[in-house]
Design an enzyme around this catalytic site. Structure first.
Site, PDB file in Angstrom:
ATOM      1  N   ASN A   1       3.522   0.960  -3.652  1.00 47.69           N
ATOM      2  CA  ASN A   1       2.253   0.238  -3.804  1.00 47.69           C
ATOM      3  C   ASN A   1       2.469  -1.261  -4.020  1.00 47.69           C
ATOM      4  O   ASN A   1       1.549  -1.978  -4.405  1.00 47.69           O
ATOM      5  CB  ASN A   1       1.466   0.783  -4.996  1.00 47.69           C
ATOM      6  CG  ASN A   1       1.106   2.239  -4.829  1.00 47.69           C
ATOM      7  OD1 ASN A   1       0.690   2.653  -3.758  1.00 47.69           O
ATOM      8  ND2 ASN A   1       1.293   3.022  -5.873  1.00 47.69           N
TER       9      ASN A   1
ATOM     10  N   SER B   1      -7.376   5.762  -3.041  1.00 48.89           N
ATOM     11  CA  SER B   1      -5.919   5.698  -3.028  1.00 48.89           C
ATOM     12  C   SER B   1      -5.289   6.599  -1.973  1.00 48.89           C
ATOM     13  O   SER B   1      -4.219   6.294  -1.477  1.00 48.89           O
ATOM     14  CB  SER B   1      -5.369   6.038  -4.410  1.00 48.89           C
ATOM     15  OG  SER B   1      -5.814   7.300  -4.830  1.00 48.89           O
TER      16      SER B   1
ATOM     17  N   HIS C   1      -9.530   9.235  -8.503  1.00 50.70           N
ATOM     18  CA  HIS C   1      -8.189   9.399  -9.070  1.00 50.70           C
ATOM     19  C   HIS C   1      -8.209  10.300 -10.306  1.00 50.70           C
ATOM     20  O   HIS C   1      -9.167  10.297 -11.074  1.00 50.70           O
ATOM     21  CB  HIS C   1      -7.709   7.990  -9.465  1.00 50.70           C
ATOM     22  CG  HIS C   1      -6.255   7.902  -9.788  1.00 50.70           C
ATOM     23  ND1 HIS C   1      -5.783   7.859 -11.078  1.00 50.70           N
ATOM     24  CD2 HIS C   1      -5.167   7.797  -8.987  1.00 50.70           C
ATOM     25  CE1 HIS C   1      -4.472   7.733 -11.059  1.00 50.70           C
ATOM     26  NE2 HIS C   1      -4.069   7.688  -9.800  1.00 50.70           N
TER      27      HIS C   1
ATOM     28  N   HIS D   1      -6.460  -0.448  -6.002  1.00 49.70           N
ATOM     29  CA  HIS D   1      -5.756  -0.710  -4.732  1.00 49.70           C
ATOM     30  C   HIS D   1      -6.291  -1.929  -3.995  1.00 49.70           C
ATOM     31  O   HIS D   1      -5.773  -2.304  -2.957  1.00 49.70           O
ATOM     32  CB  HIS D   1      -5.810   0.523  -3.830  1.00 49.70           C
ATOM     33  CG  HIS D   1      -4.978   1.634  -4.366  1.00 49.70           C
ATOM     34  ND1 HIS D   1      -3.620   1.726  -4.154  1.00 49.70           N
ATOM     35  CD2 HIS D   1      -5.305   2.676  -5.157  1.00 49.70           C
ATOM     36  CE1 HIS D   1      -3.141   2.789  -4.769  1.00 49.70           C
ATOM     37  NE2 HIS D   1      -4.151   3.391  -5.394  1.00 49.70           N
TER      38      HIS D   1
ATOM     39  N   LYS E   1       0.510  -2.301  -9.043  1.00 44.35           N
ATOM     40  CA  LYS E   1       0.497  -2.176  -7.585  1.00 44.35           C
ATOM     41  C   LYS E   1       0.742  -3.563  -6.965  1.00 44.35           C
ATOM     42  O   LYS E   1       1.825  -4.082  -7.102  1.00 44.35           O
ATOM     43  CB  LYS E   1      -0.801  -1.498  -7.169  1.00 44.35           C
ATOM     44  CG  LYS E   1      -0.714  -0.034  -7.623  1.00 44.35           C
ATOM     45  CD  LYS E   1      -1.929   0.784  -7.520  1.00 44.35           C
ATOM     46  CE  LYS E   1      -1.558   2.217  -7.938  1.00 44.35           C
ATOM     47  NZ  LYS E   1      -2.625   2.901  -8.668  1.00 44.35           N
TER      48      LYS E   1
ATOM     49  N   ASP F   1     -13.223   1.416  -9.999  1.00 40.15           N
ATOM     50  CA  ASP F   1     -11.771   1.282 -10.124  1.00 40.15           C
ATOM     51  C   ASP F   1     -11.255   0.526  -8.887  1.00 40.15           C
ATOM     52  O   ASP F   1     -11.295   1.046  -7.777  1.00 40.15           O
ATOM     53  CB  ASP F   1     -11.158   2.686 -10.232  1.00 40.15           C
ATOM     54  CG  ASP F   1      -9.658   2.661 -10.434  1.00 40.15           C
ATOM     55  OD1 ASP F   1      -9.016   1.661 -10.025  1.00 40.15           O
ATOM     56  OD2 ASP F   1      -9.110   3.632 -10.975  1.00 40.15           O
TER      57      ASP F   1
ATOM     58  N   GLU G   1     -14.031   4.650  -6.878  1.00 38.06           N
ATOM     59  CA  GLU G   1     -12.993   3.663  -6.584  1.00 38.06           C
ATOM     60  C   GLU G   1     -13.571   2.709  -5.556  1.00 38.06           C
ATOM     61  O   GLU G   1     -14.542   3.046  -4.881  1.00 38.06           O
ATOM     62  CB  GLU G   1     -11.746   4.357  -6.022  1.00 38.06           C
ATOM     63  CG  GLU G   1     -10.974   5.085  -7.094  1.00 38.06           C
ATOM     64  CD  GLU G   1      -9.880   6.002  -6.559  1.00 38.06           C
ATOM     65  OE1 GLU G   1      -9.224   5.650  -5.559  1.00 38.06           O
ATOM     66  OE2 GLU G   1      -9.690   7.067  -7.154  1.00 38.06           O
TER      67      GLU G   1
HETATM   68  C1  LIG Z   1      -2.583   3.954  -9.643  1.00 39.77           C
HETATM   69  C2  LIG Z   1      -3.990   4.180 -10.026  1.00 39.77           C
HETATM   70  C3  LIG Z   1      -4.376   4.182 -11.358  1.00 39.77           C
HETATM   71  C4  LIG Z   1      -3.375   4.152 -12.475  1.00 39.77           C
HETATM   72  O1  LIG Z   1      -2.902   2.883 -12.708  1.00 39.77           O
HETATM   73  P1  LIG Z   1      -1.537   2.701 -13.510  1.00 39.77           P
HETATM   74  O2  LIG Z   1      -1.599   1.319 -14.011  1.00 39.77           O
HETATM   75  O3  LIG Z   1      -0.446   2.969 -12.540  1.00 39.77           O
HETATM   76  O4  LIG Z   1      -1.552   3.724 -14.617  1.00 39.77           O
HETATM   77  C5  LIG Z   1      -5.719   4.252 -11.637  1.00 39.77           C
HETATM   78  N1  LIG Z   1      -6.638   4.359 -10.661  1.00 39.77           N
HETATM   79  C6  LIG Z   1      -6.283   4.408  -9.372  1.00 39.77           C
HETATM   80  C7  LIG Z   1      -7.341   4.523  -8.325  1.00 39.77           C
HETATM   81  C8  LIG Z   1      -4.955   4.326  -9.007  1.00 39.77           C
HETATM   82  O5  LIG Z   1      -4.597   4.403  -7.731  1.00 39.77           O
END
Ligand SMILES: *Cc1c(COP(=O)(O)O)cnc(C)c1O
Length: 390
Positions: free
Chosen positions: A52, A187, A138, A215, A243, A212, A183
């Site tokens: 990522n 993801s 997620h 990404h 990421k 969220d 999101e």
């Molecule tokens: C990777 C991810 C997370 C978690 O984030 P981290 O900082 O790695 O714990 C949360 N939400 C989504 C959509 C993700 O892809």
């Protein structure tokens, strides 16, 4: 092991045997990084198409130097929670800079995106609340929703007509609060939510909107600061630094009122040691770099578009992807395992995504692209896929 102990742990044998039978077993694979896009696995150099690290910042000298400087000045640990004695000025400075860069009222740091999602939702909703979430969100968001004990209804993926129907049905019920959770970039599919429409629905039905942006941050939106940047009427957004930002940690952006509330109530903020200073240094350096990487972002998204077209022309299903995440949806787990093994033999590292992470019948090879992949890397990837004998 005694018989009694064996008996206690029987459920583990059962679960693992079940997963084995369906080829769903996960195992850790050891690799050594070479640079932003190459790793060594089993003595062989591979091009990594599964990380990522979308901008290659995890190995960027400016981030590394900044992390070193912060570590030398502040030590390796922050010693306590922010609310005890862990709140050095660098945390609040970074939060102010993040809020400005994202065009949002305030920001609050969290240790990980998982920790933010799984604990913030528990203080935004309770037994009397309704949470409407996209079917593809997620796991960390689901953990938070389940722990909140609110009523959970999932709407069909990116189907905002379905969301509206659920919102309209909920008006007659005595919920104390309604939350919409999605999101911005999904993801596993690499597609996007319709943020304008989500905002409109949240406003129309007086629902809290929780997005969220994990990404998107670093890759999409104004100056690469995410699809929620400079947007009003989104109550709370989550971004991560693990990421495209290349290091670790996460943050929330929201109103000052909500920030004060989280500082007072959110267990994942209160009861945990503040992020290590070196990480703050890496994040601060990334935050200076990211807005200036428009050319890198453009290259990345153009290559993603070219790759999708190429794969589609070769008969592959890339779903609704329109970002740097491009999934080859193969359906059956065995096909996914065969393709990832073939690609590895051709010098390409990819990871297969299987149920329960994605729905049964949609197992896939998830390609995550980086602005550091060269045209030669893409050529090697495409050639390897095209010479695969299904
Ligand atoms: C990777 C991810 C997370 C978690 O984030 P981290 O900082 O790695 O714990 C949360 N939400 C989504 C959509 C993700 O892809």
């Amino acid at each position: 092991m005694s018989d009694q102990q064996k008996h206690k742990l029987e459920f583990i044998d059962r679960v693992l045997a079940e997963r084995e039978a369906q080829s769903y077993v996960r195992s850790l694979q050891s690799i050594e990084p070479l640079d932003a896009v190459r790793v060594i696995k089993n003595g062989k150099t591979l091009i990594n198409f599964s990380s990522n690290d979308y901008l290659g910042l995890s190995k960027h000298p400016t981030l590394i130097q900044s992390a070193q400087r912060y570590m030398e000045r502040y030590g390796v640990g922050s010693n306590a929670s922010r609310l005890v004695t862990g709140n050095y000025a660098i945390y609040e400075q970074l939060e102010a800079q993040l809020a400005t860069a994202c065009g949002r009222e305030t920001a609050l740091l969290f240790n990980t995106g998982f920790q933010a999602n799984s604990t913030v939702l528990t203080v935004l909703a309770d037994r009397r609340s309704l949470i409407l979430c996209d079917r593809h969100i997620h796991s960390s968001l689901l953990q938070g929703i389940i722990a909140s004990r609110s009523t959970l209804i999932r709407f069909r993926h990116n189907d905002l007509d379905h969301l509206e129907t659920l919102l309209s049905q909920s008006q007659k019920k005595p919920y104390n609060r309604i939350l919409i959770v999605s999101e911005t970039v999904f993801s596993m599919d690499g597609d996007r939510a319709d943020i304008d429409q989500l905002i409109a629905l949240a406003n129309q039905y007086n629902a809290l909107l929780y997005l969220d942006d994990a990404h998107a941050i670093g890759v999409l939106g104004k100056n690469g600061m995410g699809l929620t940047a400079y947007r009003r009427d989104i109550d709370i957004t989550i971004g991560t630094f693990g990421k495209a930002f290349g290091s670790f940690g996460a943050f929330v952006t929201c109103s000052q009122k909500l920030k004060d509330y989280l500082i007072n109530t959110c267990p994942g903020f209160i009861y945990t040691t503040a992020l290590p200073p070196a990480i703050l240094g890496a994040i601060a350096a990334a935050l200076e770099l990211v807005p200036n990487l428009n050319a890198e972002r453009q290259f990345l998204l153009q290559r993603a578009e070219k790759l999708r077209r190429k794969l589609q022309n070769s008969g592959y299903d890339t779903g609704a992807s329109n970002t740097q995440i491009v999934s080859l949806i193969l359906g059956e787990v065995d096909l996914v395992i065969r393709l990832t093994n073939w690609l590895e033999s051709q010098g390409i590292l990819t990871i297969g995504i299987r149920p329960p992470t994605v729905a049964v019948g949609t197992a896939r090879v998830r390609l995550a692209l980086s602005s550091c992949h060269s045209l030669e890397h893409y050529q090697q990837l495409i050639q390897a896929i095209e010479t695969w004998n299904r």
